[in-house]
Design a protein around this motif. Structure first.
Motif, short mmCIF file in Angstrom:
data_model
loop_
_atom_site.label_atom_id
_atom_site.label_comp_id
_atom_site.label_asym_id
_atom_site.label_seq_id
_atom_site.Cartn_x
_atom_site.Cartn_y
_atom_site.Cartn_z
N UNK A 216 24.15 -1.40 52.73
CA UNK A 216 24.00 -2.94 53.16
C UNK A 216 22.71 -3.09 54.05
N UNK A 217 22.27 -2.14 54.73
CA UNK A 217 20.83 -2.39 55.31
C UNK A 217 19.74 -2.44 54.16
N UNK A 218 19.96 -1.92 53.19
CA UNK A 218 18.67 -1.99 52.25
C UNK A 218 18.92 -2.85 51.13
N UNK A 219 19.98 -3.97 51.26
CA UNK A 219 20.18 -4.88 50.30
C UNK A 219 18.91 -6.00 50.45
N UNK A 220 18.58 -6.60 49.39
CA UNK A 220 17.50 -7.39 49.04
C UNK A 220 18.10 -8.72 48.60
N UNK A 275 20.57 -19.99 53.69
CA UNK A 275 19.97 -21.30 54.30
C UNK A 275 19.79 -21.10 55.82
N UNK A 276 20.55 -20.32 56.55
CA UNK A 276 20.38 -20.12 57.90
C UNK A 276 19.08 -19.37 58.04
N UNK A 277 19.03 -18.33 57.13
CA UNK A 277 17.63 -17.52 57.23
C UNK A 277 16.44 -18.13 56.86
N UNK A 285 10.80 -16.39 53.66
CA UNK A 285 12.09 -15.21 53.62
C UNK A 285 11.43 -13.76 53.51
N UNK A 286 12.25 -13.27 54.20
CA UNK A 286 12.00 -11.73 53.91
C UNK A 286 12.78 -11.09 52.67
N UNK A 287 12.36 -10.10 52.03
CA UNK A 287 13.11 -9.65 50.83
C UNK A 287 14.13 -9.09 51.23
N UNK A 288 14.50 -8.99 52.40
CA UNK A 288 15.97 -7.97 52.74
C UNK A 288 16.71 -9.22 53.51
N UNK A 289 18.12 -8.81 53.05
CA UNK A 289 18.96 -9.81 53.71
C UNK A 289 19.01 -9.68 55.41
N UNK A 295 12.02 -11.55 61.67
CA UNK A 295 11.69 -11.13 60.23
C UNK A 295 11.62 -9.47 60.24
N UNK A 296 11.98 -8.99 61.35
CA UNK A 296 11.86 -7.69 61.20
C UNK A 296 13.28 -6.88 60.69
#
Length: 394
Positions: A216-220, A275-277, A285-289, A295-296
């Motif tokens: 999950x942490x690595x999801x883009x 949309x929130x992000x 937008x960051x590439x990651x979810x 943005x970190x």
């Protein structure tokens, strides 16, 4: 052609050249043999020449790692060759092997016997962790790491048998898998309304997809594709905390990619989160979810610690942890009648392929049914109210 050097009447040194190193130096492998006394003087030359031919064939075929190599040296080379394991899994193997080197590291592969491994296990069982004896299951994990190395040596025809497979082990008590009830899952989802969007989305996906924390942490965002009323989530990497290296991004636990079908309700929740992000990051937008408002990338441990606080506030058992949500996913699928192979595939224990191959996969319809069944059990909302119910924290 092998080079033969006579040391004395019955002792010879055989050297075989096998190409060159990048710096131009020859790659040589040498072996010293002693002709048995049973071989008569007139047969020594034939015996040595035959041994030289066998040794040259072994080297030329790539078996420069022979049975005379010590276990530790071979294990270190085995670790360097591994590419299918996630960084965290490989780090775990390395830690376990480092623990057993003092016992068997100096033993040659062809001299390693079950009794040496049994003595190793006997000493490991005497160890304590936080004042308590080490569990038998933990001790046997060390043996499993050793067995993986020895199985590789057997596969390469360096040894004939794997001595780790010849040990009669005591039975271990299976660790109880604590599974939340549907009522507890609903209670958790309601509690998530008070959480920040990234926590809410993370735990909802954990329940709905059964993905591991690192996955999950690595999801883009590129891992999610919407096709009509359905969505396709591709899981092909993981971000893990590796001792001594910090956070490392690599393959999934088994080194394979898999896909999970998302129903229209889950797709709607993800779109609301997107949309929130966008608003938080003003369109950049960051590439990651899962990133912070700045943005970190969020540390994986942050999700574990925050969920522990939520559990405590809800009065859930101390045995509940982040992986418990994965257990809930698997048990719900099985209890709902989804076949075992599909569940294994969705959970990352099956032979899964990339997106292109999956759309031709005969289990696609079963995966669609699994997505609908999960939504039915959880009663997720069908609009953005799940996110708009509570104002976002600033």
């Amino acid at each position: 052609m092998a080079s033969i050097k006579k040391i004395n009447e019955r002792k010879y040194k055989i050297t075989v050249s096998n190409g060159y190193r990048p710096d131009g130096r020859k790659i040589c492998k040498a072996m010293t043999i002693t002709v048995p006394d049973s071989v008569r003087s007139r047969g020594i030359s034939q015996y040595v020449n035959h041994a030289a031919e066998e040794f040259e064939r072994t080297v030329k075929n790539g078996f420069s790692e022979d049975g005379e190599m010590k276990f530790e040296k071979y294990a270190l080379r085995w670790l360097e060759r591994q590419t299918k394991y996630a960084p965290s899994t490989l780090a775990s193997y390395r830690r376990m092997l480092e623990r057993v080197y003092p016992y068997i590291g100096a033993i040659k592969l062809n001299r390693l016997r079950p009794v040496a491994l049994e003595n190793m296990l006997m000493d490991l069982r005497k160890r304590t962790f936080r004042g308590k004896p080490v569990q038998e299951a933990t001790v046997q994990k060390y043996l499993s790491a050793v067995s993986a190395v020895l199985s590789d040596a057997k596969r390469n025809e360096i040894i004939q048998k794997n001595p780790a497979r010849m040990i009669d082990l005591p039975r271990t008590e299976s660790a109880a898998q604590y599974i939340p009830s549907d009522a507890e899952a609903q209670k958790l989802l309601k509690a998530l309304l008070d959480e920040e969007s990234h926590f809410r989305m993370f735990y909802t996906l954990a329940i709905y997809t059964g993905c591991r924390r690192g996955e999950l942490c690595a999801l883009k965002w590129s891992d999610i594709e919407v096709l009509g009323e359905r969505g396709v989530l591709t899981v092909n990497r993981s971000r893990s905390v590796v001792a001594g290296k910090g956070i490392v991004e690599g393959s999934t636990k088994n080194g394979r990619s898999r896909i999970i079908i998302l129903d229209n309700i889950m797709v709607g929740l993800i779109e609301c989160y997107r949309e929130i992000k966008k608003k938080e990051h003003r369109g950049k937008m960051s590439d990651y979810l899962f990133v912070s408002k700045t943005g970190e990338l969020i540390h994986p441990d942050t999700f574990t610690k925050r969920l522990r606080k939520i559990y405590d506030a809800l009065g859930f058992p101390k045995s509940f942890h982040l992986h418990t949500l994965r257990h809930y996913f698997v048990s719900t699928m099985l209890h709902s009648g989804v076949d075992k192979q599909t569940v294994a595939d969705l959970a990352g224990h099956g032979d899964t392929s990339f997106l292109e191959r999956t759309y031709c996969h005969p289990q696609l319809e079963l995966k669609n049914e699994a997505a609908v069944q999960m939504a039915t059990n959880l009663f997720l909302p069908d609009d953005c109210s799940y996110y708009s119910a509570k104002a976002e924290r600033r």
